[in-house]
Design an enzyme around this catalytic site. Structure first.
Site: not given
Ligand code: NDP
Length: 256
Positions: A146, A159
């Site tokens: 990401s 995350y």
């Protein structure tokens, strides 16, 4: 090697989270290049639709309902793919989720859920697929990171930790499995229009406009923006590429 270096006919791929979003975009690329696909996810209705979509592209596709945080279920999934599709050449560790809270508000069970889904699952799937990937003779593992593998955000506590971890895990595996001719790489998506980010847009006010302003390409990514990188990293075209983390982000990571 000539024009067939992107050809995936005869190859078998597992795509976790392949029933929608970025996973389905990656699966589209692999199927269009000829690979048979095992779609792994929990939602069987979404998986059945993805399998129909992939079969319509002329390849074999099966759905294996699996929670990737359940080690026994992952082991059964790997066995079934080898039994039904004959081999495993490509593993895409894409399943992921987020719980958006600042660090001081995130509970331990929430932290564990994000890390288990996004990071530990990649370890479990890769470890259990390794014998088949080695037997393939030219295995490929593709892990989905990401922009949170590079940057931080106040709401991306576990995350960001999971996605930073995915890049380092990728590098470790690339070193470990190079002697087996298995290449291990990561893709770092920018902001892509999926169920995940539709949720984020509801929770984080102004996010939609900020993404447009902050992305040089001036748009959100589409799931089919991932078809090309999937084929490259899954095919013989990338046989000397390993341990990398490639942004697919419309320039997000290079905008000052
Ligand atoms: P989606 O929510 O559309 O897809 C998530 C996928 O993961 C679904 O197919 C879901 O299937 C699967 N999944 C989630 N938890 C589990 C589980 N426990 N077991 C099995 N499958 C699971 O999100 P995206 O397509 O956006 O995300 C895909 C990946 O890309 C994630 O790793 C995400 O972090 C990453 N990413 C996304 C970005 C974006 O902008 N969209 C940006 C950067 C990274 P099911 O519910 O059926 O189990």
């Amino acid at each position: 090697m000539t024009s067939n270096r992107f050809d995936l006919r005869g190859k078998v791929a597992i795509v976790t989270g392949g029933n929608g979003g970025i996973g389905l975009g990656l699966a589209h690329g692999l199927a269009d290049a000829g690979a048979d696909i095992a779609v792994v996810g929990r939602n069987e209705t979404k998986s059945a639709a993805a399998v129909a979509d992939l079969k319509a592209r002329g390849v074999k596709a099966i759905s294996v309902a699996t929670d990737v945080t359940d080690k026994e279920a992952v082991a059964a999934m790997i066995d079934r793919v080898v039994r039904e599709l004959g081999r495993i050449d490509i593993l895409i560790n894409n399943a992921g989720m987020s719980i958006r809270k600042p660090p001081h508000e995130l509970e331990l069970d929430e932290w564990n859920k994000v890390i288990d889904t996004n990071l530990t699952s990649a370890f479990v799937c890769s470890k259990l697929a390794y014998p088949a990937l080695k037997a393939s003779g030219n295995g490929k593992v593709i892990n989905i990171g990401s922009m949170m593998s590079i940057f931080g955000a106040s709401f991306a506590t576990a995350y960001a930790a999971s996605k930073g971890g995915i890049v380092q895990y990728t590098r470790a595996c690339a070193n470990a499995w190079a002697p087996d001719n298995i290449q291990v790489n990561a893709i770092l998506p920018g902001w892509i229009d999926t169920d995940l980010t539709r949720g984020a847009r509801k929770q984080v006010s102004g996010l939609h406009e900020r993404v447009l302003a902050r992305t040089p390409a001036g748009r959100w990514g589409d799931i089919d923006d991932f078809a090309g990188i999937a084929v490259f990293l899954a095919s013989a075209a990338s046989n000397f590429v390993t341990g990398t983390a490639i942004p697919v982000d419309g320039g997000f990571s290079v905008m000052a």
